[in-house]
Design a protein around this motif. Structure first.
Motif, PDB file in Angstrom:
ATOM      1  N   UNK A   1      12.758 -23.640 -24.730  1.00 44.00           N
ATOM      2  CA  UNK A   1      11.928 -23.697 -23.520  1.00 44.00           C
ATOM      3  C   UNK A   1      11.763 -25.121 -22.983  1.00 44.00           C
ATOM      4  N   UNK A   2      11.564 -26.092 -23.872  1.00 44.68           N
ATOM      5  CA  UNK A   2      11.431 -27.487 -23.428  1.00 44.68           C
ATOM      6  C   UNK A   2      12.705 -27.961 -22.737  1.00 44.68           C
ATOM      7  N   UNK A   3      13.838 -27.615 -23.310  1.00 45.37           N
ATOM      8  CA  UNK A   3      15.108 -28.005 -22.708  1.00 45.37           C
ATOM      9  C   UNK A   3      15.251 -27.405 -21.309  1.00 45.37           C
ATOM     10  N   UNK A   4      14.883 -26.131 -21.169  1.00 43.02           N
ATOM     11  CA  UNK A   4      14.945 -25.442 -19.865  1.00 43.02           C
ATOM     12  C   UNK A   4      14.077 -26.158 -18.830  1.00 43.02           C
ATOM     13  N   UNK A   5      12.875 -26.500 -19.230  1.00 40.30           N
ATOM     14  CA  UNK A   5      11.930 -27.178 -18.330  1.00 40.30           C
ATOM     15  C   UNK A   5      12.472 -28.536 -17.909  1.00 40.30           C
TER      16      UNK A   5
ATOM     17  N   UNK B   1       2.461 -19.255 -10.458  1.00 42.81           N
ATOM     18  CA  UNK B   1       2.998 -20.605 -10.278  1.00 42.81           C
ATOM     19  C   UNK B   1       1.934 -21.670 -10.556  1.00 42.81           C
ATOM     20  N   UNK B   2       0.711 -21.417 -10.140  1.00 45.79           N
ATOM     21  CA  UNK B   2      -0.356 -22.415 -10.284  1.00 45.79           C
ATOM     22  C   UNK B   2      -1.068 -22.333 -11.629  1.00 45.79           C
ATOM     23  N   UNK B   3      -1.263 -21.109 -12.140  1.00 42.59           N
ATOM     24  CA  UNK B   3      -2.128 -20.933 -13.312  1.00 42.59           C
ATOM     25  C   UNK B   3      -1.404 -20.492 -14.579  1.00 42.59           C
ATOM     26  N   UNK B   4      -0.192 -20.005 -14.430  1.00 42.93           N
ATOM     27  CA  UNK B   4       0.493 -19.360 -15.554  1.00 42.93           C
ATOM     28  C   UNK B   4       0.636 -20.226 -16.790  1.00 42.93           C
ATOM     29  N   UNK B   5       0.871 -21.532 -16.602  1.00 42.68           N
ATOM     30  CA  UNK B   5       1.128 -22.404 -17.752  1.00 42.68           C
ATOM     31  C   UNK B   5      -0.065 -22.471 -18.706  1.00 42.68           C
TER      32      UNK B   5
ATOM     33  N   UNK C   1       9.569 -16.460 -20.730  1.00 42.46           N
ATOM     34  CA  UNK C   1      10.731 -16.680 -19.864  1.00 42.46           C
ATOM     35  C   UNK C   1      10.338 -16.665 -18.387  1.00 42.46           C
ATOM     36  N   UNK C   2       9.428 -15.785 -18.040  1.00 49.26           N
ATOM     37  CA  UNK C   2       8.981 -15.712 -16.652  1.00 49.26           C
ATOM     38  C   UNK C   2       8.202 -16.977 -16.260  1.00 49.26           C
ATOM     39  N   UNK C   3       7.354 -17.460 -17.152  1.00 56.65           N
ATOM     40  CA  UNK C   3       6.601 -18.691 -16.873  1.00 56.65           C
ATOM     41  C   UNK C   3       7.549 -19.879 -16.706  1.00 56.65           C
ATOM     42  N   UNK C   4       8.575 -19.935 -17.548  1.00 59.32           N
ATOM     43  CA  UNK C   4       9.537 -21.038 -17.467  1.00 59.32           C
ATOM     44  C   UNK C   4      10.270 -21.029 -16.127  1.00 59.32           C
ATOM     45  N   UNK C   5      10.435 -19.866 -15.564  1.00 61.29           N
ATOM     46  CA  UNK C   5      11.160 -19.729 -14.295  1.00 61.29           C
ATOM     47  C   UNK C   5      10.273 -20.033 -13.097  1.00 61.29           C
ATOM     48  N   UNK C   6       8.989 -19.677 -13.181  1.00 64.08           N
ATOM     49  CA  UNK C   6       8.110 -19.710 -12.001  1.00 64.08           C
ATOM     50  C   UNK C   6       7.223 -20.953 -11.947  1.00 64.08           C
ATOM     51  N   UNK C   7       6.651 -21.349 -13.082  1.00 64.57           N
ATOM     52  CA  UNK C   7       5.628 -22.418 -13.087  1.00 64.57           C
ATOM     53  C   UNK C   7       6.237 -23.787 -12.809  1.00 64.57           C
ATOM     54  N   UNK C   8       5.352 -24.738 -12.478  1.00 64.06           N
ATOM     55  CA  UNK C   8       5.769 -26.122 -12.248  1.00 64.06           C
ATOM     56  C   UNK C   8       6.333 -26.707 -13.541  1.00 64.06           C
ATOM     57  N   UNK C   9       7.538 -27.310 -13.504  1.00 65.30           N
ATOM     58  CA  UNK C   9       8.112 -27.849 -14.747  1.00 65.30           C
ATOM     59  C   UNK C   9       7.261 -28.953 -15.369  1.00 65.30           C
ATOM     60  N   UNK C  10       6.585 -29.751 -14.528  1.00 64.25           N
ATOM     61  CA  UNK C  10       5.742 -30.823 -15.081  1.00 64.25           C
ATOM     62  C   UNK C  10       4.572 -30.243 -15.867  1.00 64.25           C
ATOM     63  N   UNK C  11       3.933 -29.198 -15.305  1.00 62.00           N
ATOM     64  CA  UNK C  11       2.809 -28.579 -16.007  1.00 62.00           C
ATOM     65  C   UNK C  11       3.285 -27.862 -17.264  1.00 62.00           C
ATOM     66  N   UNK C  12       4.437 -27.206 -17.180  1.00 68.21           N
ATOM     67  CA  UNK C  12       4.996 -26.554 -18.362  1.00 68.21           C
ATOM     68  C   UNK C  12       5.304 -27.569 -19.467  1.00 68.21           C
TER      69      UNK C  12
END
Length: 592
Positions: free
Chosen positions: A126-130, A59-63, A89-100
């Motif tokens: 991916x951008x749309x998902x975020x 969640x904190x570092x993945x992006x 796909x996993x990063x899009x689900x878990x990470x902060x949307x702002x950081x993504x």
């Protein structure tokens, strides 16, 4: 090595509470994870990232792994592709949307020219998902994403031919089609608001961002594109994109008729005027107008409620803008829009008050520049055709005042000659039974003739430089003296004749004699010089000065041809002038 470092670092950080990881933890995670992905260990990285015990770390570092991940996805290697997709796909689900969002847009911005289209089409979903994860706070982020994407899309070469659009080598068509899918949920959200409330605030943030997207799409790439009709290209992605942009404008509460007429209806500057100018750039509206009236895009959502004259008046602002540019595609669109706007107007119907509007003065001036200075022969020819079409649409009084204005301001002999030819046609029409009018006969005509029948510098006027104007003026005078008999004198030419003789014909005769004598002397001198040093002259290059103007360096044979051509031109002027003098002498000769 890198995989071991990543595993050790993750195990160590599993015990860290409150996500208070050290900066070196971030650096190690990024470096080791990137190396693993680049070395093809994406399957092992995936197993580490999906482990439930590691979700706080992800969640904190993945992006931070987006960079190497995107590079591997663009390579499309069969071995790693499924695992890389799963990681993303996993990063899009878990990470902060702002950081993504920041990470994904960085990848879009950093794409080199050869991979822009691939990067955009890969990351749009991916951008749309975020963005959808941001909920009601997403408007400014949507705007930032759309701005970044369109800036990169504008770097892609625009296809010129139908074949290029079909092949889509550089990917502009793919990007445009993908962008439409990208904005779809955001447009639907605004449509729901409009449906529920029967209206929407002009300041709704998401609506404003979608409006910016449409306006920017109109200026780039659509203003650069010459759309193909369905006969040339049955399915055109760029035509589809243009159609959808206009539909989106309508869906988000923008009235296309109001957009078209906003410059006419907002002539008085009101509070917020500058903001409106920024929100609705004139260049974008010019493209919209071209799509509507030239390409016939989205005509089904544009009600035919405006008169042809009002549509022309609205479009003149956009025509002025397009014709003031130097790029050939802009000039072509300006000419096309002007032509289509004029075609719908009845002949002899445009009233004289329109000439008081700035655009009805500036557009002909810009058109003259296209006709006389544009390097493209096709555009010059088209410009002349549209210029004549615009003349034909004015009523008689407007034609008169237009001719008068053009004679005073064009400062180009060819254009002035063309205007004089039109004046002759109007006089000829007025002299026919039932066509009499006050503007091209009698007292109004004479002031116009004084502008026509004059030499700018008297006898010293350069006859060759002003040839088009002089020949048309003499032809007009000869026509009037033959067509309008002295006893009828409908035009008033016979009353004015003594002034014309003193102010025009006599200076013309003097200037013609001076010019012929000068060129004949130059011709004799050149021939004599050639005889004296024939051998040297054949190999040499020399120059001639005529009327204080040094002609370009040329061989004696070429000089002789130039001088003989000039004398032939003077003979043409002489023949018409002599005929006019004959007619006048016959009038003065006592009748037997």
């Amino acid at each position: 090595m890198a995989l071991d470092q990543l595993s050790d670092m993750v195990q160590r950080c599993q015990t860290v509470k409150d996500e208070s990881f050290a900066p070196e933890d971030y650096d190690l995670f990024t470096a080791a994870g990137s190396t693993c992905i680049e070395q093809g260990d994406s399957a092992q990285v995936l197993s580490i990232l999906v482990d439930e015990k590691n979700q706080n770390i992800v969640r904190c570092m993945g992006w931070n792994l987006l960079g190497p991940l995107v590079k591997m996805l663009l390579k499309k290697e069969d071995k790693t592709l499924p695992h890389c997709h799963a990681i993303l796909l996993h990063l899009l689900e878990v990470c902060s949307p702002k950081e993504l969002l920041v990470g994904l847009l960085e990848q879009v911005e950093e794409a080199d020219s050869g991979s822009i289209a691939e990067t955009i089409t890969l990351l749009l979903k991916p951008l749309q998902t975020v963005l959808l994860r941001l909920g009601i706070r997403k408007a400014s982020s949507v705007g930032m994403a759309l701005s970044t994407l369109l800036s990169q899309v504008s770097r892609l070469p625009v296809p010129v031919t139908a074949e290029q659009e079909e092949d889509d080598v550089f990917g502009l068509c793919r990007c445009c089609s993908a962008l439409l899918q990208f904005v779809k949920p955001f447009v639907e959200e605004i449509k729901e608001v409009v449906k529920d409330n029967n209206s929407i605030s002009k300041d709704n943030e998401l609506r404003v961002e979608l409006l910016k997207f449409c306006m920017k799409s109109l200026s780039e790439p659509l203003l650069e594109v010459q759309l193909k009709d369905t006969d040339t290209l049955q399915r055109s992605p760029l035509r589809d994109f243009a159609t959808e942009i206009l539909i989106i404008l309508s869906d988000i509460g923008e009235s296309l008729p109001d957009l078209l007429s906003r410059n006419v209806l907002r002539r008085r500057k009101v509070p917020g005027f500058l903001e409106e100018e920024v929100r609705y750039p004139k260049e974008s509206l010019a493209c919209m107008s071209h799509l509507l009236f030239v390409d016939h895009i989205a005509v089904d959502i544009f009600p035919a409620v405006f008169s042809p004259i009002f549509v022309l008046q609205c479009n003149m602002e956009y025509i002025e803008l397009l014709l003031s540019r130097t790029e050939e595609n802009r000039l072509q669109k300006g000419l096309e829009l002007y032509e289509k706007s004029l075609v719908r107007v009845e002949e002899n119907s445009l009233p004289v008050d329109l000439l008081e509007l700035k655009t009805f003065f500036s557009v002909p001036q810009n058109l003259v520049k296209v006709m006389t200075m544009c390097p493209d022969q096709t555009l010059r020819t088209k410009g002349l055709k549209v210029f004549q079409l615009s003349i034909d649409k004015f009523n008689t009084e407007a034609k008169y005042k237009f001719f008068r204005g053009m004679l005073k301001t064009s400062h180009h002999a060819g254009v002035e000659g063309y205007i004089i030819k039109n004046i002759k046609n109007q006089i000829d029409s007025s002299l026919k039974p039932g066509n009499s009018n006050d503007w091209f006969l009698g007292k109004h005509l004479l002031p116009l003739l004084r502008l026509v029948l004059c030499l700018p510098q008297g006898p010293e006027t350069d006859l060759l430089q002003n040839l088009d104007r002089i020949m048309e003026s003499l032809n007009l005078l000869r026509y009037m003296l033959i067509r309008d008999k002295e006893w009828d004198n409908e035009t008033g030419i016979w009353t004015e004749l003594y002034k014309i003789e003193d102010n025009y014909l006599k200076p013309m005769r003097t200037g013609l004699n001076m010019s012929k004598a000068h060129y004949e002397a130059e011709l004799r001198s050149t021939k004599e010089n050639r005889k004296i040093g024939l051998k040297e002259a054949k190999a040499s290059v020399c120059s001639v000065t005529v009327g204080n103007e040094k002609l370009p360096n040329m061989t004696p044979e070429t000089q002789i041809q130039v001088l003989q051509s000039a004398l032939f031109t003077f003979d043409l002027i002489e023949s018409v002038l002599a005929r006019i003098e004959e007619i006048i002498e016959a009038k003065d000769r006592p009748q037997s």
